[in-house]
Design an enzyme around this catalytic site. Structure first.
Site, PDB file in Angstrom:
ATOM      1  N   ASN A   1      -6.244   6.036  -0.077  1.00  0.00           N
ATOM      2  CA  ASN A   1      -5.822   4.757   0.489  1.00  0.00           C
ATOM      3  C   ASN A   1      -5.178   5.035   1.847  1.00  0.00           C
ATOM      4  OD1 ASN A   1      -4.755   2.286   1.096  1.00  0.00           O
ATOM      5  ND2 ASN A   1      -3.301   2.212  -0.606  1.00  0.00           N
TER       6      ASN A   1
ATOM      7  N   LYS B   1      -4.246   2.995   4.042  1.00  0.00           N
ATOM      8  CA  LYS B   1      -3.281   1.955   4.434  1.00  0.00           C
ATOM      9  C   LYS B   1      -3.528   1.543   5.894  1.00  0.00           C
ATOM     10  CE  LYS B   1      -0.271   3.667   0.828  1.00  0.00           C
ATOM     11  NZ  LYS B   1       1.060   3.917   0.304  1.00  0.00           N
TER      12      LYS B   1
ATOM     13  N   HIS C   1      -1.831  -3.665  -5.214  1.00  0.00           N
ATOM     14  CA  HIS C   1      -1.052  -2.529  -4.698  1.00  0.00           C
ATOM     15  C   HIS C   1       0.402  -2.970  -4.490  1.00  0.00           C
ATOM     16  CE1 HIS C   1       0.444   0.679  -2.156  1.00  0.00           C
ATOM     17  NE2 HIS C   1      -0.539   1.407  -2.650  1.00  0.00           N
TER      18      HIS C   1
ATOM     19  N   GLU D   1       2.450  -2.456  -2.217  1.00  0.00           N
ATOM     20  CA  GLU D   1       2.791  -2.960  -0.884  1.00  0.00           C
ATOM     21  C   GLU D   1       2.345  -4.415  -0.729  1.00  0.00           C
ATOM     22  OE1 GLU D   1       1.045   0.402   1.073  1.00  0.00           O
ATOM     23  OE2 GLU D   1       2.643   1.607   0.191  1.00  0.00           O
TER      24      GLU D   1
ATOM     25  N   GLU E   1       1.224   3.391 -10.190  1.00  0.00           N
ATOM     26  CA  GLU E   1       1.907   3.837  -8.988  1.00  0.00           C
ATOM     27  C   GLU E   1       3.370   3.396  -9.043  1.00  0.00           C
ATOM     28  OE1 GLU E   1      -1.028   4.616  -5.567  1.00  0.00           O
ATOM     29  OE2 GLU E   1      -0.516   2.510  -5.473  1.00  0.00           O
TER      30      GLU E   1
ATOM     31  N   GLY F   1       5.103   7.213  -1.001  1.00  0.00           N
ATOM     32  CA  GLY F   1       5.490   7.566   0.366  1.00  0.00           C
ATOM     33  C   GLY F   1       6.883   8.143   0.475  1.00  0.00           C
TER      34      GLY F   1
ATOM     35  N   SER G   1       3.042  10.034  -3.938  1.00  0.00           N
ATOM     36  CA  SER G   1       3.357  11.374  -3.426  1.00  0.00           C
ATOM     37  C   SER G   1       2.570  12.479  -4.123  1.00  0.00           C
ATOM     38  CB  SER G   1       4.867  11.629  -3.487  1.00  0.00           C
ATOM     39  OG  SER G   1       5.573  10.677  -2.695  1.00  0.00           O
TER      40      SER G   1
HETATM   41  P1  13P Z   1       1.585   8.176  -1.124  1.00  0.00           P
HETATM   42  O1  13P Z   1       0.568   9.168  -1.650  1.00  0.00           O
HETATM   43  O2  13P Z   1       1.746   8.237   0.364  1.00  0.00           O
HETATM   44  O3  13P Z   1       2.868   8.250  -1.873  1.00  0.00           O
HETATM   45  O4  13P Z   1       0.969   6.704  -1.402  1.00  0.00           O
HETATM   46  C1  13P Z   1       0.499   6.401  -2.656  1.00  0.00           C
HETATM   47  C2  13P Z   1      -0.181   5.086  -2.601  1.00  0.00           C
HETATM   48  O5  13P Z   1       0.444   4.061  -2.389  1.00  0.00           O
HETATM   49  C3  13P Z   1      -1.633   5.043  -2.774  1.00  0.00           C
HETATM   50  O6  13P Z   1      -2.104   3.749  -2.927  1.00  0.00           O
END
Ligand code: 13P
Length: 256
Positions: A11, A13, A99, A101, A171, A177, A217
């Site tokens: 992803n 983003k 997701h 976010e 997640e 992140g 992560s």
């Molecule tokens: P990170 O791997 O940067 O923690 O992000 C995970 C994520 O949100 C994948 O959709």
């Protein structure tokens, strides 16, 4: 790892630019294309680069391209939105839904998430439905309750047959992140509980076939331990998917 085929999503983003996206896609094809027999690989670039990325990986079978978001309506006066038909036209065969976010930063509701999931299924796409608790919820001991609620709302009206086109991504929001990863045991417990909840709704046989990814992560250094857990069937990767080499490290771990 079980007999379920591993699935690793990247992803991206709101990252990369046109040339960087194409270079990254080519890098993934070069470094990980040989693993595509044993691992499903899906790239989720930003909208403007979808066609370029799809073109860059089209000759590497086993690497799919997906949309990070979309709108439920097929066309019309929805300024700024993107339809599923447009995304399919750009080479998408997958879509992300729910997701964290989009839930927590963009304010998407469970109702919208469920509507999006149905729209994507109707359009013939495969869907990754993301669920996961915040830090406060984890500390209050609500991890499983939150996951169950998000699954229950997200999968409302979804048939057992349609579950073959759905992957669940667990997640934990506090791990995204942040460099803070769930321990393999904590992640396994959450995944097992999610599978149990799927079994409750769809029966054990279907629940055993649904792939559940971990996201938050995940990196080459912690991927093997997470992916060796019995109910962890892959990963949804953010930061470490932005470099072909680190993404390849995770894919190699998934290929086992
Ligand atoms: P990170 O791997 O940067 O923690 O992000 C995970 C994520 O949100 C994948 O959709």
């Amino acid at each position: 790892m079980s007999t379920r085929k591993a699935i690793i999503g990247g992803n991206w983003k709101m990252n990369t630019n046109r040339s960087g996206a194409v270079a990254l896609a080519r890098g993934v094809a070069a470094e990980s294309g040989s693993c595509a027999d044993s691992v499903d690989i899906v790239l989720f670039p930003p909208f403007p680069y979808l066609s370029d990325v799809a073109q860059a990986v089209e000759s590497t079978s086993g690497i799919g391209v997906g949309a990070q978001d979309f709108y439920t309506e097929p066309d019309g006066a929805f300024t700024g939105e993107v339809s599923l038909a447009m995304l399919k036209d750009c080479g998408c065969t997958w879509a992300l839904v729910g997701h964290s976010e989009r839930r927590h930063v963009l304010g998407e509701s469970d109702v919208l998430i469920n509507a999006k999931l149905h729209a994507a299924l109707e359009a013939g796409l495969n869907v990754i439905l993301c669920v996961g608790e915040t830090l406060d919820q984890r500390e209050a001991g609500q991890t499983d309750a939150i996951n169950f609620a998000q699954l229950s709302y997200g999968l409302a009206g979804v048939s057992a047959e349609q579950m073959s086109r759905i992957v669940i991504a667990y997640e934990p929001v506090w791990a995204i992140g942040t460099g803070r990863t769930a321990t393999p045991d904590d992640a396994q417990n959450a995944h097992a509980a999610i599978r149990q909840s799927l079994a409750h709704k769809y029966g054990q046989t279907i629940a055993e076939t649904v792939r559940i990814q971990y996201g938050g992560s995940m990196k080459p250094g912690n991927a093997s331990e997470l992916l060796s857990q019995p109910d962890i069937d892959g990963g949804l990767i953010g930061g470490a998917a932005l470099k072909a080499e680190s993404f390849a490290g995770i894919i190699t771990a998934a290929a086992g």
